[in-house]
Design an enzyme around this catalytic site. Structure first.
Site, PDB file in Angstrom:
ATOM      1  N   GLY A 148       1.244 -30.036 -29.483  1.00 15.60           N
ATOM      2  CA  GLY A 148       2.374 -30.479 -28.686  1.00 15.60           C
ATOM      3  C   GLY A 148       2.011 -31.460 -27.588  1.00 15.60           C
TER       4      GLY A 148
ATOM      5  CG  ASP B 183       7.497 -21.531 -24.783  1.00 21.46           C
ATOM      6  OD1 ASP B 183       6.795 -20.888 -23.986  1.00 21.46           O
ATOM      7  OD2 ASP B 183       8.202 -20.996 -25.654  1.00 21.46           O
TER       8      ASP B 183
END
Length: 286
Positions: free
Chosen positions: A143, A168
């Protein structure tokens, strides 16, 4: 990386995060211009709460299970519960939506979503869920590198001047994850300063987060705030006692939305008398 969100889906941390994500989507879609949303650690997008992983921990019972039973009369919570029910109407009575599903549920036809997931099995499941949704692009990649590659967002001739980035991570590196996340946020803000950014983080002992708060306040965002929910006292380093959201460039008066939600969550999901919730401004915009 060994983390699997299926063990924790629907817990109190998911409740906080997902209520905020939906409320942010609603605030951002109040204007007609198309949006771009990036979910950097997307998971598989959909979780069966009657599966072995969720049943082994039972965490969902203290989160979404309790909230559905109590059904507090608060608009942002009602919006979230309606989304969960919509997910279950489509995928079965024990389904729980991850953040990519909620983004796809809340955003519009001309909005676009990118979801990054590093674990091959999780990424494959995520891609399967969105095979027929042309708004969603699934990237089987880390990510943080996805943030570098995908921001600022541009798809064809469309440049997106507004949008949401949800970070997250699993925090397997524990406090070192904050260094990585803050560095990624600083870099992303330099390239897409107008984006709204949300970083979820676990809380064990709050005093261990003081350095994180100080460094977050120096990020080159117009505004920086935290929203935290503790379901018990933050006095144990051995378990997650609560969680928080670091919000950068939140929509105007979004703090009022959270201020109405957080006390209700503390009362409903709190496990001891020490349950609490709070909003703090680290940098307040004009």
């Amino acid at each position: 990386m060994n983390y699997r969100h299926a063990f924790h889906a629907g817990n109190h941390a998911d409740v906080l995060k997902h209520i905020a994500v939906l409320a942010l989507c609603d605030a951002l879609t109040a204007k007609p211009a198309p949006l771009f949303a990036l979910d950097t650690h997307a998971g598989r997008g959909l979780y069966p709460l009657d599966g072995n992983s969720a049943q082994r921990t039972g965490e969902a019972e203290g989160g979404i299970g309790r909230l559905l039973a109590e059904a507090p009369k608060q608009p942002a919570i009602g919006r979230y519960l309606a989304a969960v029910r919509a997910c279950r109407a489509e995928h079965g009575p024990a389904a729980y939506p991850g953040s990519p599903w909620l983004l796809a549920h809340a955003l519009r036809e001309d909005d676009r979503i990118a979801a990054c997931e590093l674990q091959p099995e999780e990424a494959a499941q995520l891609k399967h869920h969105f095979d027929n949704d042309t708004r969603v692009a699934v990237h089987a990649r880390d990510g943080y590198t996805g943030m570098k590659a995908l921001l600022p967002p541009k798809l064809g001739a469309t440049r997106f001047n507004r949008g949401l980035v949800l970070i997250d991570p699993p925090y397997e590196a524990q406090l070192e994850e904050f260094d990585t996340a803050l560095g990624a946020l600083r870099d992303a803000l330099a390239r897409w300063p107008q984006g709204t950014y949300v970083l979820w983080y676990p809380i064990k002992r709050r005093r261990s987060l003081q350095s994180f708060y100080r460094r977050a306040a120096t990020l080159p965002a117009k505004s920086v705030m935290t929203a935290e929910l503790l379901v018990r006292a933050d006095d144990s380093p051995l378990r997650m006692n609560g969680s928080g959201l670091l919000l950068l460039n939140a929509p105007w008066q979004f703090d009022r939305t959270l201020d109405a939600v957080l006390p209700v969550l503390a009362r409903t999901l709190g496990e001891t008398a020490d349950a609490s919730a709070a909003i703090a401004w680290l940098k307040q915009g004009d």
